[in-house]
Design an enzyme around this catalytic site. Sequence first.
Site, PDB file in Angstrom:
ATOM      1  N   SER A 104      62.865-103.416  80.819  1.00  0.00           N
ATOM      2  CA  SER A 104      62.927-102.846  82.173  1.00  0.00           C
ATOM      3  C   SER A 104      62.239-103.713  83.219  1.00  0.00           C
ATOM      4  O   SER A 104      61.907-103.246  84.309  1.00  0.00           O
ATOM      5  CB  SER A 104      62.330-101.429  82.204  1.00  0.00           C
ATOM      6  OG  SER A 104      63.111-100.541  81.434  1.00  0.00           O
ATOM      7  N   ARG A 113      69.437 -99.783  67.923  1.00  0.00           N
ATOM      8  CA  ARG A 113      68.899 -98.697  68.738  1.00  0.00           C
ATOM      9  C   ARG A 113      69.917 -98.361  69.808  1.00  0.00           C
ATOM     10  O   ARG A 113      70.490 -99.264  70.434  1.00  0.00           O
ATOM     11  CB  ARG A 113      67.582 -99.118  69.391  1.00  0.00           C
ATOM     12  CG  ARG A 113      66.807 -97.947  70.004  1.00  0.00           C
ATOM     13  CD  ARG A 113      65.504 -98.415  70.617  1.00  0.00           C
ATOM     14  NE  ARG A 113      65.654 -98.655  72.049  1.00  0.00           N
ATOM     15  CZ  ARG A 113      64.793 -99.353  72.781  1.00  0.00           C
ATOM     16  NH1 ARG A 113      63.743 -99.923  72.225  1.00  0.00           N
ATOM     17  NH2 ARG A 113      65.001 -99.507  74.080  1.00  0.00           N
ATOM     18  N   GLU A 173      70.950-101.516  71.826  1.00  0.00           N
ATOM     19  CA  GLU A 173      69.979-102.581  71.572  1.00  0.00           C
ATOM     20  C   GLU A 173      70.113-103.095  70.141  1.00  0.00           C
ATOM     21  O   GLU A 173      69.756-102.396  69.186  1.00  0.00           O
ATOM     22  CB  GLU A 173      68.562-102.061  71.799  1.00  0.00           C
ATOM     23  CG  GLU A 173      68.283-101.638  73.233  1.00  0.00           C
ATOM     24  CD  GLU A 173      67.714-102.783  74.052  1.00  0.00           C
ATOM     25  OE1 GLU A 173      67.803-103.936  73.591  1.00  0.00           O
ATOM     26  OE2 GLU A 173      67.190-102.516  75.136  1.00  0.00           O
ATOM     27  N   GLN A 229      73.514 -99.047  89.258  1.00  0.00           N
ATOM     28  CA  GLN A 229      73.892 -97.843  88.522  1.00  0.00           C
ATOM     29  C   GLN A 229      73.284 -96.614  89.187  1.00  0.00           C
ATOM     30  O   GLN A 229      72.176 -96.682  89.721  1.00  0.00           O
ATOM     31  CB  GLN A 229      73.377 -97.918  87.079  1.00  0.00           C
ATOM     32  CG  GLN A 229      73.915 -99.088  86.275  1.00  0.00           C
ATOM     33  CD  GLN A 229      73.235 -99.215  84.927  1.00  0.00           C
ATOM     34  OE1 GLN A 229      72.038 -98.986  84.806  1.00  0.00           O
ATOM     35  NE2 GLN A 229      73.986 -99.594  83.910  1.00  0.00           N
ATOM     36  N   PRO A 230      73.979 -95.476  89.150  1.00  0.00           N
ATOM     37  CA  PRO A 230      73.355 -94.251  89.655  1.00  0.00           C
ATOM     38  C   PRO A 230      72.143 -93.887  88.804  1.00  0.00           C
ATOM     39  O   PRO A 230      72.151 -94.075  87.584  1.00  0.00           O
ATOM     40  CB  PRO A 230      74.465 -93.203  89.517  1.00  0.00           C
ATOM     41  CG  PRO A 230      75.383 -93.755  88.472  1.00  0.00           C
ATOM     42  CD  PRO A 230      75.338 -95.241  88.612  1.00  0.00           C
ATOM     43  N   ARG A 236      61.518 -87.208  68.593  1.00  0.00           N
ATOM     44  CA  ARG A 236      62.496 -86.235  69.084  1.00  0.00           C
ATOM     45  C   ARG A 236      63.514 -85.943  67.984  1.00  0.00           C
ATOM     46  O   ARG A 236      63.926 -86.855  67.249  1.00  0.00           O
ATOM     47  CB  ARG A 236      63.208 -86.752  70.329  1.00  0.00           C
ATOM     48  CG  ARG A 236      64.533 -86.043  70.652  1.00  0.00           C
ATOM     49  CD  ARG A 236      65.039 -86.373  72.038  1.00  0.00           C
ATOM     50  NE  ARG A 236      64.389 -85.512  73.025  1.00  0.00           N
ATOM     51  CZ  ARG A 236      64.532 -85.643  74.341  1.00  0.00           C
ATOM     52  NH1 ARG A 236      65.286 -86.625  74.829  1.00  0.00           N
ATOM     53  NH2 ARG A 236      63.942 -84.821  75.178  1.00  0.00           N
ATOM     54  N   GLU A 285      71.932 -98.140  77.025  1.00  0.00           N
ATOM     55  CA  GLU A 285      71.890 -99.448  76.381  1.00  0.00           C
ATOM     56  C   GLU A 285      72.136 -99.302  74.887  1.00  0.00           C
ATOM     57  O   GLU A 285      71.795 -98.277  74.285  1.00  0.00           O
ATOM     58  CB  GLU A 285      70.540-100.152  76.616  1.00  0.00           C
ATOM     59  CG  GLU A 285      70.295-100.559  78.050  1.00  0.00           C
ATOM     60  CD  GLU A 285      69.137-101.544  78.188  1.00  0.00           C
ATOM     61  OE1 GLU A 285      68.763-102.176  77.176  1.00  0.00           O
ATOM     62  OE2 GLU A 285      68.626-101.672  79.295  1.00  0.00           O
ATOM     63  N   LYS A 309      74.372-107.498  79.291  1.00  0.00           N
ATOM     64  CA  LYS A 309      74.728-106.085  79.323  1.00  0.00           C
ATOM     65  C   LYS A 309      76.174-105.826  79.739  1.00  0.00           C
ATOM     66  O   LYS A 309      76.592-104.662  79.828  1.00  0.00           O
ATOM     67  CB  LYS A 309      73.748-105.313  80.199  1.00  0.00           C
ATOM     68  CG  LYS A 309      72.354-105.252  79.592  1.00  0.00           C
ATOM     69  CD  LYS A 309      71.392-104.463  80.453  1.00  0.00           C
ATOM     70  CE  LYS A 309      70.002-104.403  79.815  1.00  0.00           C
ATOM     71  NZ  LYS A 309      69.367-105.729  79.649  1.00  0.00           N
ATOM     72  N   LYS A 323      69.268-103.761  88.587  1.00  0.00           N
ATOM     73  CA  LYS A 323      68.659-104.547  87.507  1.00  0.00           C
ATOM     74  C   LYS A 323      69.579-105.704  87.144  1.00  0.00           C
ATOM     75  O   LYS A 323      70.764-105.719  87.510  1.00  0.00           O
ATOM     76  CB  LYS A 323      68.390-103.682  86.278  1.00  0.00           C
ATOM     77  CG  LYS A 323      69.620-103.072  85.621  1.00  0.00           C
ATOM     78  CD  LYS A 323      69.193-102.176  84.454  1.00  0.00           C
ATOM     79  CE  LYS A 323      70.367-101.532  83.750  1.00  0.00           C
ATOM     80  NZ  LYS A 323      69.930-100.653  82.636  1.00  0.00           N
TER      81      LYS A 323
END
Length: 310
Positions: free
Chosen positions: A141, A258, A275, A175-176, A230, A273, A100, A134
């Site tokens: 996740s 993605r 992906e 990360q926040p 969505r 992210e 990442k 993470k």
Amino acid sequence: MTSNSVPATREESRVALVTCGEIPDLDPDDRLLLAPLRSRGVTAVPVAWDAEGVDWAGFDLAVLRSTWDYAARREQFVDWASAVPRLANPADVVRWNTDKRYLRDLAGAGVPVVPTTWAVDGVDLPDGGEYVVKPAVGAGSVDTGRYDLGLPEHRELAQAHVARLQAAGRLVMVQPYLTAVDTYGETSLLYLPDESGRLAFSHAIRKGAMLGGPDEGGAGLYKEETIRPRRPLDAELELGERALAVAPGDPHSLLYARVDLIPGPDDLPVVVELELTEPSLFLATAEGAADRLAAAVATRARKRDDYYVT
């Protein structure tokens, strides 16, 4: 045609739908590809990426799907990808996208991403506020937790989480926590090839919040998600295109992509992210999505010389 003539039949193609040993029969969403591939004369075979004795050169195309166990063996996975003659998405993308730290490349190109602190050895956690801890190499996740650092017990658990990941030699991300995920949710933009073979926006889904609290090292390949279709905002679609433009090579040569987005504190979307290796594509949520992807797979399998993608 004489009575002895045999009708011409199209050449059969063989495609590997690459999974992992824990999901030998594919994820249910990926199984939606089997019938439309079969109707196009494509024999699709589920194969674990680390299975022994596989002749990957015997496939017209290998399509990365549910290879969700690679995180603990990333270098082995990347080396395997580089040795597969015809792989989608290609090995250079796999190497870039399975760590990442690609978020640094997005940020360097001016793409808004969730702010991230990276730590190899220890980390000074913020004094308060909600944060996510993470690993930089991970999927689904797993090994990800949410902490309110103003609470002593959460702070202690966050420090233990960081220590656990670093003891395993893993780069840690802090990360926040973007609170809009609790209300608006996370938007995933899905991209599949259009009729011309170029990557194009296909559909979008909303994911609900997945992180209810600290991670205590539980096992599993992924965490369950709450999904529904969505209609994305124009700002989300524009940001998705900007993120894809940073990927190695020509993004329009990818078989799928993605982009996961959450509104930041100013309500504008940021990339969480990108992906490109083994994302769930949520084919069941969009009419015709499985058929469109199957058509692209069949085309690339038959034009194997054009998609020699190591």
